[in-house]
Each structure stands twice: as C-alpha cells, then as structure tokens.
Design a protein around this motif. Sequence first.
Motif, PDB file in Angstrom:
ATOM      1  N   UNK A   5       7.798  -6.028  -2.785  1.00  0.00           N
ATOM      2  CA  UNK A   5       8.328  -4.535  -3.145  1.00  0.00           C
ATOM      3  C   UNK A   5       9.729  -4.800  -2.019  1.00  0.00           C
ATOM      4  N   UNK A   6      10.881  -4.337  -2.559  1.00  0.00           N
ATOM      5  CA  UNK A   6      12.086  -4.005  -1.713  1.00  0.00           C
ATOM      6  C   UNK A   6      12.162  -2.561  -1.461  1.00  0.00           C
ATOM      7  N   UNK A   7      12.562  -2.300  -0.221  1.00  0.00           N
ATOM      8  CA  UNK A   7      12.746  -0.915   0.310  1.00  0.00           C
ATOM      9  C   UNK A   7      14.006  -0.999   1.041  1.00  0.00           C
ATOM     10  N   UNK A   8      15.152  -0.248   0.417  1.00  0.00           N
ATOM     11  CA  UNK A   8      16.170  -0.013   1.142  1.00  0.00           C
ATOM     12  C   UNK A   8      15.902   1.190   2.353  1.00  0.00           C
ATOM     13  N   UNK A   9      16.985   1.045   3.227  1.00  0.00           N
ATOM     14  CA  UNK A   9      16.658   2.044   4.553  1.00  0.00           C
ATOM     15  C   UNK A   9      15.270   2.013   4.810  1.00  0.00           C
TER      16      UNK A   9
END
Length: 229
Positions: A5-9
Amino acid sequence: MTKTVFVTGGNRGIGFEIVRGFAKAGYKVMMGCRDEDEGNEVKEDIVGGDVHVIEMSLSNEQGIIDALTRATAVYGGIDILVNNAGVLCRDGVEDVSMGDVSSALQVHVQAPLTLIQQVLPGMKERGFGRIINMSSGWGAFAEGMEGPVAYAISKAALNALTLNVANELEEESNITVNSVCPGWVHTRMGGTDAPKSPEEGADTVVWLGTLEDETPNGKFVRERKEIDW
C-alpha cells in the motif's frame, strides 16, 4: 503474497490512521510524507507493522516520479494507492490567490493523476489494483459545493478524475478507483470541534482497500456506503 500500500500524507491525521489500519491488517505500507524524519518519528507508534517511510513532495511531477521509482525499486510494486494528502486554504472567492488555487489543484488532482499513471501499468500486469482518492463533501455537487473555493473546486476535480479513470478500466481487470468522503474529522485540518476521530475517518479507506470481491468502482463512498457526487 503480501500486498503493498502507498499512502500520501501518511504521517499525520487520517493518513496516519490509514497507514496504521493497513499495517494492522498485515499489509506492507509505504508512508509517503514530505519529511522523512517526521515520518520515522511517528512510525514508532505503529507496533509490529511493516511500514516504510518514503519522502515525497507532491509539488511537481518529476519529483513524484523519482521518489516513487526509488520506493518501488526497494519495496516492490504498489497494489493499493491511497491519494490522501491534502491542503486547505480557507479564503473565499474574492480573496483567494491563484497560487493557493494552483497548490490545491496540484496536491488534490495533478499529483494523484501522476501517481495513478505510474502505478496502473503494474496493477494491470498483476491483475489487481485498488486506487482510493480522499475527497470531501465540500467538493460534492450533491451537497452544494459549500467549501472554500480552492479546496472545493479541487476536490470536485478529484471526483471527476476518479470517475473518468474508473470508466476507462475494464470490468475484468480487478482494478477499482473510488473517492471517499471521511466526514468531519478531528485533525489539524478539521479542527477540534469535529465529531469524528481520525481512526473513524480512515475506516472506509481501509475497508475499500482490503475488499477482495464485489468491490465498488467509480463510486463516492462515506461510512462504507455510496453517496451522490
């Protein structure tokens, strides 16, 4: 195989609880944030999770691409992308600067589009992908577009991006794109009067990302239920 998973902020507020939620569910999580040191500091609050901090500024296309390329070379391809990062300028239409409008559009629309362009080929190759865009009721036509102008129009544009990308995907691809409205959440952006906790604001995102079957596509979702655009 463990999904990534990639989560910005991802180092504060709802984003941090999204990172924590996926980590608790056993996913490998890349926490995207502007400052690596800040990310590593808050990462210590996630016990037992497979979390990796990725320093990434969303201010320009090439910087996003370079950071994502470095991250995937080390940690592998991205199966679930959460475009969570946000900026809020509260100025009204008579006072807002074009700089603030440009910043909102960059963070809420252009950066998510760049990230989607980068991760889609790998998702198609692996036959799985979940893209979740963090939107807002303030950017919903059905709710009157009542937010501050830069925020509202950029979130409405993010919703348009969600629907447009979803329409391009083949049903059999097993890739979905949805927008989420977290509600009014007690964060630095939402303020202390907000009734929802960051964990409650993160719930629908984690739910959408972990669904394997009968996953909605091209929808606007709040509290795990579809709402009008």
